[in-house]
Design a protein around this motif. Structure first.
Motif, PDB file in Angstrom:
ATOM      1  N   GLY A 130       2.728   6.971  22.125  1.00  0.00           N
ATOM      2  CA  GLY A 130       3.485   5.951  22.964  1.00  0.00           C
ATOM      3  C   GLY A 130       3.948   6.744  24.249  1.00  0.00           C
ATOM      4  N   SER A 146       2.504   0.873  21.145  1.00  0.00           N
ATOM      5  CA  SER A 146       1.774   2.026  21.075  1.00  0.00           C
ATOM      6  C   SER A 146       0.134   1.738  21.007  1.00  0.00           C
ATOM      7  CB  SER A 146       2.138   2.780  19.728  1.00  0.00           C
ATOM      8  OG  SER A 146       1.895   2.173  18.734  1.00  0.00           O
ATOM      9  N   PRO A 181       8.905   2.759  24.463  1.00  0.00           N
ATOM     10  CA  PRO A 181       9.041   2.454  23.279  1.00  0.00           C
ATOM     11  C   PRO A 181       9.875   1.051  23.087  1.00  0.00           C
ATOM     12  CG  PRO A 181      10.340   4.342  24.132  1.00  0.00           C
ATOM     13  CD  PRO A 181       9.495   4.069  24.972  1.00  0.00           C
ATOM     14  N   TYR A 184       3.321   9.612  17.527  1.00  0.00           N
ATOM     15  CA  TYR A 184       4.477   9.210  16.676  1.00  0.00           C
ATOM     16  C   TYR A 184       4.132   9.855  15.398  1.00  0.00           C
ATOM     17  CZ  TYR A 184       5.881   5.503  19.552  1.00  0.00           C
ATOM     18  OH  TYR A 184       6.773   4.781  20.951  1.00  0.00           O
ATOM     19  N   SER A 200       6.219  -4.925  19.553  1.00  0.00           N
ATOM     20  CA  SER A 200       6.653  -4.759  20.927  1.00  0.00           C
ATOM     21  C   SER A 200       7.471  -5.970  21.036  1.00  0.00           C
ATOM     22  CB  SER A 200       5.653  -4.385  21.727  1.00  0.00           C
ATOM     23  OG  SER A 200       4.748  -5.250  21.867  1.00  0.00           O
TER      24      SER A 200
END
Length: 401
Positions: free
Chosen positions: A226, A217, A212, A170, A131
């Motif tokens: 997520g 996640s 996102p 996901y 991320s």
């Protein structure tokens, strides 16, 4: 701004639990990162309209993304609604970015270094950053302020019927609403969306609010999840499945479209594109859901109730009231962007998020007191301006002068 509608959204639950007192009202809190501070202001105004602020007027509470955090907070405090609203407002009114994600120079530098290394040497290491930002501080904050055991206690004491937190898987691509409530509530399965009866935990909140690319996640049960706003094509659906007869939706973005379509000569910045993408995730599905349900309502109103019963039609009318910001939150964010810590400003400046055109992205990440307090004030004003409509919806009388 959307007005009251009576759309038939879903089929009624096969074994709806008895109403707590008359119609069961569902509260739906949508996603939007820092924009969710607006919801605290709306709830503050509603608390002042109630004859008994302690009594929870929303036996069914549903949340997604940052709205899931607000929903969990209200569910934890369901036995004293007024006190819960006060606690929620105190947190949002005193927010700082470092309480949500690492905003210190080292944390931002490490994040930037990981992305640079991935772009340069990813082919060699086969490791990619998870991320843009590290939201470990948010997990710590929620662990301190939320006692999830209080949810079941509120359910057992009939202060709460059920609460749901929606996440996006996901692997499966499904929108999954994890809900905790009375034992006789059934799970559901529809096209690309399911409801699962669980005991809610901090992981569900962290997954639902994992924007996102921005936040990592979270692994829940067998899948990585997520932000719940992704692929949530029917935001009102969970409340209907849980047995709500009326639904109050508190949005995190304007529900009206601009009359004029201003042109632009400059190529859009990365921040502008990212903000546009996030707005599509957080805002568009609610607008589409409301438009669809009002059209269905018009069709259903043409069919006499006797014929609907004779043909065993399972659709039922649901009163829906929407309260959404009356001002553009991206413009408000641009006005307060300098309140962000300087390392975050440096990071966002590189992608064009520190100007008016990049305000949409900033509006989701600006967890700073000047901005969140402004959102609280706006939510309070918007709900107060519609006090007569809200009181009628909740079935409470106006105070005598």
């Amino acid at each position: 701004m959307a007005d009251t509608a009576k759309p038939p959204l879903e089929t009624a639950p096969s074994n709806p639990a008895p109403s707590l007192a008359g119609a069961k009202i569902g509260l739906i809190l949508t996603g939007g990162g820092a924009r969710a501070a607006y919801q605290a202001g709306v709830l503050k105004a509603i608390r002042e309209m109630l004859p008994d602020p302690k009594r929870n007027p929303f036996p069914i509470i549903c949340g997604t993304s940052a709205g899931a955090i607000n929903a969990a907070s209200m569910a934890v405090n369901a036995e004293d609604f007024g006190a819960g609203v006060d606690r929620l407002n105190h947190v949002w009114a005193n927010f700082h970015a470092h309480q949500v994600y690492r905003a210190d120079p080292l944390g931002i530098a490490l994040s930037g270094a990981r992305w640079l290394a991935a772009l340069t040497f990813g082919w060699l290491t086969h490791r990619a950053p998870r991320s843009l930002l590290d939201n470990a501080p948010l997990r710590g904050l929620l662990h301190r302020i939320l006692d999830f055991d209080k949810i079941q206690r509120a359910i057992d004491n009939h202060a709460l019927h059920s609460v749901s937190i929606t996440c996006s898987g996901y692997a499966t691509g499904q929108s999954v609403s994890f809900f905790q409530g009375r034992a006789d509530l059934d799970p559901w399965r529809r096209s690309q969306r399911v409801g699962v009866h669980v005991k809610l935990t901090l992981d569900h909140l962290m997954a639902s609010s994992a924007i996102p690319f921005v936040f990592p996640s979270v692994h829940v049960n067998r899948e990585w999840f997520g932000d719940g706003s992704m692929r949530q094509i029917a935001p009102i659906s969970p409340a209907i499945h849980l047995g709500a007869d009326k639904v109050l939706v508190v949005g995190a973005g304007r529900m009206t479209t601009e009359d004029a379509r201003p042109g632009a000569e400059r190529y859009p910045s990365l921040a502008q594109i990212a903000g546009h993408a996030l707005s599509s995730i957080f805002l568009d599905s609610l607008s589409v859901d409301l438009e669809r349900t009002m059209r269905i309502n018009q069709t259903l109103s043409m069919i006499p109730e006797a014929i609907r019963k004779q043909n065993h039609m399972s659709l039922r009318p649901i009163d829906v009231l929407v309260i959404a910001p009356s001002e553009r939150l991206d413009e408000m964010a641009a006005q307060h962007a300098q309140a962000l810590p300087w390392p975050v400003r440096m990071l966002l400046s590189g992608i064009g998020a520190m100007n008016r055109r990049g305000g949409a992205l900033t509006s989701y990440l600006l967890f700073e007191k000047p901005y969140t307090q402004a959102l609280i004030d706006l939510g309070y004003r918007d709900a107060s301006a519609r006090a007569t409509e809200v009181r009628e919806f909740l079935g409470v009388s106006a105070p005598h002068s």
